[in-house]
Design an enzyme around this catalytic site. Structure first.
Site, PDB file in Angstrom:
ATOM      1  CG  HIS A   1      -3.902   3.727  63.624  1.00 12.42           C
ATOM      2  ND1 HIS A   1      -2.898   4.327  64.333  1.00 12.42           N
ATOM      3  CD2 HIS A   1      -3.728   4.109  62.338  1.00 12.42           C
ATOM      4  CE1 HIS A   1      -2.157   5.046  63.513  1.00 12.42           C
ATOM      5  NE2 HIS A   1      -2.621   4.929  62.306  1.00 12.42           N
TER       6      HIS A   1
ATOM      7  CG  PHE B   1       0.730  13.046  59.535  1.00  7.83           C
ATOM      8  CD1 PHE B   1      -0.531  12.705  59.085  1.00  7.83           C
ATOM      9  CD2 PHE B   1       1.778  12.158  59.306  1.00  7.83           C
ATOM     10  CE1 PHE B   1      -0.744  11.509  58.430  1.00  7.83           C
ATOM     11  CE2 PHE B   1       1.568  10.962  58.649  1.00  7.83           C
ATOM     12  CZ  PHE B   1       0.302  10.632  58.207  1.00  7.83           C
ATOM     13  CG  ASP B   2      -0.220   9.143  62.084  1.00  6.73           C
ATOM     14  OD1 ASP B   2       0.565   9.564  61.215  1.00  6.73           O
ATOM     15  OD2 ASP B   2      -0.973   8.171  61.901  1.00  6.73           O
TER      16      ASP B   2
ATOM     17  CE  LYS C   1       1.643  11.331  52.458  1.00  4.95           C
ATOM     18  NZ  LYS C   1       2.378  11.614  53.672  1.00  4.95           N
TER      19      LYS C   1
ATOM     20  CG  ASP D   1       4.372  17.790  57.683  1.00  2.00           C
ATOM     21  OD1 ASP D   1       4.749  17.394  56.566  1.00  2.00           O
ATOM     22  OD2 ASP D   1       3.859  17.035  58.532  1.00  2.00           O
TER      23      ASP D   1
ATOM     24  CE1 TYR E   1      27.607   5.410  49.850  1.00  6.63           C
ATOM     25  CE2 TYR E   1      28.702   7.542  49.917  1.00  6.63           C
ATOM     26  CZ  TYR E   1      28.099   6.482  50.577  1.00  6.63           C
ATOM     27  OH  TYR E   1      27.976   6.500  51.929  1.00  6.63           O
TER      28      TYR E   1
ATOM     29  CB  ALA F   1       3.035  15.925  52.847  1.00  4.48           C
TER      30      ALA F   1
HETATM   31  C1  LIG Z   1       2.523  11.273  54.957  1.00  2.00           C
HETATM   32  C2  LIG Z   1       2.789  12.403  55.852  1.00  2.00           C
HETATM   33  C3  LIG Z   1       3.915  12.406  56.680  1.00  2.00           C
HETATM   34  C4  LIG Z   1       4.864  11.232  56.800  1.00  2.00           C
HETATM   35  O1  LIG Z   1       5.451  10.938  55.589  1.00  2.00           O
HETATM   36  P1  LIG Z   1       5.874   9.439  55.184  1.00  2.00           P
HETATM   37  O2  LIG Z   1       6.506   9.638  53.842  1.00  2.00           O
HETATM   38  O3  LIG Z   1       4.623   8.625  55.136  1.00  2.00           O
HETATM   39  O4  LIG Z   1       6.828   8.956  56.199  1.00  2.00           O
HETATM   40  C5  LIG Z   1       4.131  13.524  57.466  1.00  2.00           C
HETATM   41  N1  LIG Z   1       3.282  14.572  57.456  1.00  2.00           N
HETATM   42  C6  LIG Z   1       2.178  14.587  56.680  1.00  2.00           C
HETATM   43  C7  LIG Z   1       1.278  15.769  56.703  1.00  2.00           C
HETATM   44  C8  LIG Z   1       1.895  13.509  55.859  1.00  2.00           C
HETATM   45  O5  LIG Z   1       0.782  13.514  55.112  1.00  2.00           O
END
Ligand SMILES: *Cc1c(COP(=O)(O)O)cnc(C)c1O
Length: 457
Positions: A448, A122-123, A256, A213, A70, A215
């Protein structure tokens, strides 16, 4: 010399082969919504590159030996040390995925009424900024609006617009500048180091925090080594370190560029901000040394972060995408130029010129790819970004009708991508035969994912 993948295939997973009739029935049953298609009816799945990469033997070895304690597990220390190798943030937190990282960071860093400025949110990022009561504003560079422009860094933020906003009447309300690398919402285009440095300088001048951000930090770093003056001799890892060093904090989905099925991280420099993030993390995700992840997830991330910055891997991945882009162009289909790394964005509006926006050319092309070849991908056009009236009629179309072919990491071979290009070539020979679609059901929230449509024959 041609590059090749620096690995061989050791475990495989069979993919479904279906008939056109089966696909027609499956897509109709799904209400022509790709997210409602069962995966066992999809032959080549290019819906997303998130959590879909192939894991390595070393990742699975780590996962098998994971420590599920934990607090203070060995797996946590390996996760932390892999991130410390790339970033210099004194406070690092694991979370289960990127959107949880966004929720935790933005709900502490942003106050209601504030503004978040970005190259493109991003969305889920936009949704979490808005859930924090703040406003998300995108300031992409002008080159991004020209899909055919081969400018090397179309993911950049518009520095002029950024400075204008920071020094203008809304300046005091700006709570953060968030740069998405690579710019997923903007065609998967990279952001240059020069742009990142200029953002740092502006944030210093106006006293605003600068977050990433991140990813696709490794793919952005690779493209900097390939496209930016002065970076040809650097390794992707060095560029990644330099990138993270510029920011006050980051959120990153590790589904990613950590090539992991699950995982994300938050990093911040400010101690006070870290304390607040930690409290929300513990209350809503898990203790600070696992944050909603299993030991096996932490291990896969730790190892994946080492593998993803391998220049041989990144070179081959980028070259495969570039090769795929050439095949698609030869098939007579235009993409958002220049090709990035994690996906290609097809210009469906141009291919299906005969179709008005309210027939949803992007969605129509995505459906056709599925019907003709069992290929699943996502529309990024009016269905996703347009505005609708209460009867589901399109009022304002999106600026472009695009389709994203995301390329999962290490998952498909060149032969799979050649097959996709072949299917596209067949569609491109007779674009007038592609039918339009109409929306029959559209919820207000997360439209969507939950749409239903019908085909107009
Ligand atoms: C995928 C992604 C996110 C969100 O991440 P999740 O792991 O899917 O919750 C945020 N910003 C970008 C640029 C992404 O490609």
């Amino acid at each position: 010399m041609k590059s090749f993948p620096p690995y061989r295939v050791q475990v495989v997973k069979e993919i479904p082969i279906t008939t056109r009739q089966e696909r027609e029935e499956a897509l109709a049953r799904a209400g022509y919504n790709m997210f409602d298609l069962p995966a066992n009816m999809v032959t080549i799945d290019l819906l997303t590159d998130s959590g879909t990469g192939a894991v390595s033997a070393a990742q699975e070895a780590g996962a098998a030996a994971a420590d599920r304690s934990y607090a203070g597990s060995d797996s946590w220390f390996r996760f932390k040390s892999a991130l410390e190798d790339l970033t210099s943030f004194p406070h690092l937190f694991p979370v289960h995925q990127g959107r949880a990282a966004e929720r935790i960071l933005f709900s502490t860093a942003l106050k209601p009424g504030q503004i978040s400025l970005s190259n493109t949110h991003f969305d889920t990022t936009r949704a979490n900024v808005e859930l924090a009561g703040a406003q998300a504003r995108d300031l992409p560079c002008p080159e991004a609006a020209d899909l055919d422009s081969r400018d090397p860094f179309k993911g950049n933020i518009d520095l002029g617009a950024l400075e204008e906003t920071l020094s203008g009447p809304d300046g005091s309300r700006v709570g953060q500048v968030l740069i998405t690398i690579t710019n997923n919402g903007g065609g998967g285009q990279p952001v240059s180091m020069a742009n990142l440095k200029a953002v740092r300088a502006l944030c210093d001048r106006f006293g605003v925090p600068f977050f990433l951000d991140a990813a696709r930090f490794a793919e952005n770093s690779w493209l900097i080594t390939q496209r930016e003056e002065g970076y040809a001799g650097k390794t992707p890892k060095e560029v990644a370190q330099e990138t993270f060093a510029l920011a006050d904090g980051f959120v990153a989905s590790l589904k990613k560029d950590a090539i992991a099925p699950m995982g994300a991280a938050i990093g911040v420099r400010d101690e006070n901000l870290a304390k607040q993030c930690e409290a929300i993390l513990i209350a809503t995700e898990g203790f600070r040394t696992y944050g909603g992840l299993g030991g096996h997830d932490l291990e896969r991330v730790a190892q994946g972060l080492r593998e993803v910055v391998d220049p041989n891997y990144l070179r081959n991945r980028a070259e495969e995408t570039a090769h795929f882009a050439r095949l698609i162009n030869e098939a007579g289909v235009d993409i958002v130029q220049p090709a990035g790394v994690h996906g290609l964005y097809l210009n469906a509006g141009r291919l299906l010129q005969h179709m008005p926006p309210h027939g949803f050319p992007g969605h129509a092309l995505a459906c056709e790819l599925y019907l003709a070849g069992g290929i699943r991908c996502a529309e990024l056009g009016s269905l996703y970004l347009g505005t609708f009236d209460d009867e589901h009629n399109l009022i304002t179309p999106a600026p472009f009708e695009l389709v994203r072919l995301a390329i999962p990491r290490r998952t498909y071979t060149l032969a799979h991508l050649e097959y996709v290009a072949d299917v596209l070539a067949t569609i491109a020979k007779n674009p007038e035969s592609v039918p339009e679609y109409r929306v029959t059901h559209a919820p207000q929230l997360l439209r969507h994912f939950n749409l239903k449509l019908r085909q107009v024959s």
